[in-house]
Scaffold this motif. Structure first.
Motif, PDB file in Angstrom:
ATOM      1  N   ILE A   1      70.701  76.935  27.789  1.00 54.29           N
ATOM      2  CA  ILE A   1      69.747  78.308  27.726  1.00 54.29           C
ATOM      3  C   ILE A   1      70.436  79.150  26.693  1.00 54.29           C
ATOM      4  O   ILE A   1      71.970  79.309  28.038  1.00 54.29           O
ATOM      5  CB  ILE A   1      69.327  79.321  28.679  1.00 54.29           C
ATOM      6  CG1 ILE A   1      67.804  78.298  29.107  1.00 54.29           C
ATOM      7  CG2 ILE A   1      68.973  79.994  28.602  1.00 54.29           C
ATOM      8  CD1 ILE A   1      67.178  78.364  30.599  1.00 54.29           C
TER       9      ILE A   1
ATOM     10  N   SER B   1      72.100  83.279  26.310  1.00 57.58           N
ATOM     11  CA  SER B   1      72.222  84.347  27.155  1.00 57.58           C
ATOM     12  C   SER B   1      72.264  85.406  25.467  1.00 57.58           C
ATOM     13  O   SER B   1      72.595  85.430  25.026  1.00 57.58           O
ATOM     14  CB  SER B   1      72.714  85.024  27.990  1.00 57.58           C
ATOM     15  OG  SER B   1      72.329  86.045  28.097  1.00 57.58           O
TER      16      SER B   1
ATOM     17  N   SER C   1      61.650  90.354  31.285  1.00 58.24           N
ATOM     18  CA  SER C   1      62.218  89.007  30.980  1.00 58.24           C
ATOM     19  C   SER C   1      61.785  89.012  29.378  1.00 58.24           C
ATOM     20  O   SER C   1      61.281  88.973  29.277  1.00 58.24           O
ATOM     21  CB  SER C   1      61.629  87.888  32.081  1.00 58.24           C
ATOM     22  OG  SER C   1      62.213  88.470  33.187  1.00 58.24           O
TER      23      SER C   1
ATOM     24  N   LYS D   1      62.237  85.111  26.644  1.00 57.71           N
ATOM     25  CA  LYS D   1      62.803  83.990  26.455  1.00 57.71           C
ATOM     26  C   LYS D   1      61.730  83.869  25.287  1.00 57.71           C
ATOM     27  O   LYS D   1      60.805  83.646  24.711  1.00 57.71           O
ATOM     28  CB  LYS D   1      61.740  82.237  27.485  1.00 57.71           C
ATOM     29  CG  LYS D   1      62.128  81.776  27.199  1.00 57.71           C
ATOM     30  CD  LYS D   1      61.044  80.842  28.536  1.00 57.71           C
ATOM     31  CE  LYS D   1      61.847  79.494  28.350  1.00 57.71           C
ATOM     32  NZ  LYS D   1      60.784  78.178  29.389  1.00 57.71           N
TER      33      LYS D   1
ATOM     34  N   TYR E   1      67.149  77.524  24.153  1.00 53.73           N
ATOM     35  CA  TYR E   1      66.598  78.826  23.879  1.00 53.73           C
ATOM     36  C   TYR E   1      67.301  80.041  24.251  1.00 53.73           C
ATOM     37  O   TYR E   1      68.503  80.015  24.314  1.00 53.73           O
ATOM     38  CB  TYR E   1      65.414  78.597  25.468  1.00 53.73           C
ATOM     39  CG  TYR E   1      64.414  77.802  25.103  1.00 53.73           C
ATOM     40  CD1 TYR E   1      62.629  77.827  24.985  1.00 53.73           C
ATOM     41  CD2 TYR E   1      64.720  76.681  26.034  1.00 53.73           C
ATOM     42  CE1 TYR E   1      62.289  77.238  25.563  1.00 53.73           C
ATOM     43  CE2 TYR E   1      63.613  75.634  26.088  1.00 53.73           C
ATOM     44  CZ  TYR E   1      62.846  75.938  25.960  1.00 53.73           C
ATOM     45  OH  TYR E   1      61.016  75.096  25.437  1.00 53.73           O
TER      46      TYR E   1
ATOM     47  N   LYS F   1      67.042  83.702  26.234  1.00 53.00           N
ATOM     48  CA  LYS F   1      66.757  83.830  27.456  1.00 53.00           C
ATOM     49  C   LYS F   1      67.410  85.327  28.544  1.00 53.00           C
ATOM     50  O   LYS F   1      68.626  85.584  28.559  1.00 53.00           O
ATOM     51  CB  LYS F   1      66.524  82.504  28.978  1.00 53.00           C
ATOM     52  CG  LYS F   1      65.185  83.084  30.021  1.00 53.00           C
ATOM     53  CD  LYS F   1      65.260  81.834  30.375  1.00 53.00           C
ATOM     54  CE  LYS F   1      64.432  82.029  32.061  1.00 53.00           C
ATOM     55  NZ  LYS F   1      63.938  80.839  33.406  1.00 53.00           N
TER      56      LYS F   1
ATOM     57  N   SER G   1      66.657  88.185  31.403  1.00 56.95           N
ATOM     58  CA  SER G   1      65.803  89.606  32.493  1.00 56.95           C
ATOM     59  C   SER G   1      66.661  90.487  32.066  1.00 56.95           C
ATOM     60  O   SER G   1      67.373  90.821  32.364  1.00 56.95           O
ATOM     61  CB  SER G   1      65.565  88.453  33.538  1.00 56.95           C
ATOM     62  OG  SER G   1      64.733  87.868  33.682  1.00 56.95           O
TER      63      SER G   1
END
Lengths: 166, 128
Positions: B27, B29, B65, B67, B87, B89, B91
């Motif tokens: 993942i 950010s 959040s 994704k 991905y 992702k 929050s």
């Protein structure tokens, strides 16, 4: 001579500009091109624009001939301002090109606009297809560069991150 | 949008620490930033290599959040190893007094803009 984005302490900017002028004199450089981004939050749908500014009338026609809009309003500070201030008093002209760019995110589209303007002015060919094809990957790679910079700056707590990294 | 709406306070990123990725979960950010306008907040995420249909945005209390699945795997060499990412992702904790029901989002040129209206709360004071 082409100068682009000089990220150092603005208090050194004037000394830097004076040193650049001395270098230009020693090497009989006839023109300075300063290429940079101009943060723009509300970009138009048809993509970023580029704006130009010249210190000597002799370069005005190059802006018009290459359909580059004149930078008419706004504030310039830091290294760019120092270079403009130093060189406008000399006989070496400076052309500043500002491509509209995102203020906080990597923006290769702005780089492409700047490269296209440079190729027109300098009458050279640069193949930008590769950049265009990899534009999304470049954005992630630049994000990674920001991550690495942040990691380093967090170790050096006294250092303030450049705006785009905050 | 009138001129008054354009008035903004530039916010520093609220989540610098969470820019770092989760290599085990593949993942990344995404970069983001939050700006305050007169009547709303504008939260923007940089999501290159993403199609609109693959983005999921959820609210829980005051935490938003996102994704997003990458349209192709992104590989890079980190710490001597080749890591593959699938991905984005992230929050983010939002300010209080926001109107979730009137929140809108727009995805353009790989950037997701989420406009979050502020909840106008207050009461009038009677002047004697």
């Amino acid at each position: 001579m082409i100068i682009s984005d000089v990220p150092f302490d603005q208090y050194l900017a004037e000394k830097f500009a004076i040193a650049i002028h001395a270098f230009c004199k020693d090497h009989t450089i006839k023109k300075i091109m300063l290429v940079s981004g101009m943060e723009s939050v509300n970009q138009k749908e048809d993509g970023p624009k580029i704006y130009g500014l010249v210190t000597h009338p002799i370069l005005e026609s190059e802006l018009y001939d290459n359909q580059i809009s004149k930078f008419l309003n706004g504030s310039i500070f830091g290294t760019d301002a120092a270079i403009i201030s130093v060189f406008r008093k000399t006989n070496i002209p400076v052309m500043v090109l500002y491509a509209e760019c995102h203020p906080f995110f990597p923006d290769p589209e702005a780089s492409i606009i700047a490269i296209i303007a440079l190729t027109k002015i300098l009458d050279i060919k640069i193949d930008i297809k590769d950049i265009q094809n990899k534009i999304d990957t470049l954005r992630i790679q630049h994000r990674n560069l920001m991550e690495e910079t942040l990691r380093t700056l967090q170790q050096e707590k006294k250092t303030k991150a450049p705006q785009i990294y905050r | 949008m009138n001129n008054y709406d354009k008035f903004e306070f530039r916010m520093t990123s609220p989540v610098i620490g969470s820019l770092f990725d989760d290599m085990e979960q593949r993942i990344l950010s995404p970069l983001s930033y939050l700006r305050e306008f007169n009547n709303y907040w504008m939260l923007e995420f940089d999501l290159p290599l993403v199609n609109k249909k693959d983005i999921k945005v959820t609210f829980d209390e005051n935490i938003i959040s996102i994704k997003a699945k990458l349209k192709e795997e992104y590989s890079e060499e980190k710490l001597g190893n080749i890591t593959k990412f699938e991905y984005f992702k992230k929050s983010i904790s939002l300010p209080k007094r926001i109107d979730i029901k009137k929140t809108t989002a727009k995805f353009q040129k790989g950037r997701l803009e989420i406009k979050i209206p502020k909840k106008i709360v207050g009461h009038s004071i009677k002047i004697n």
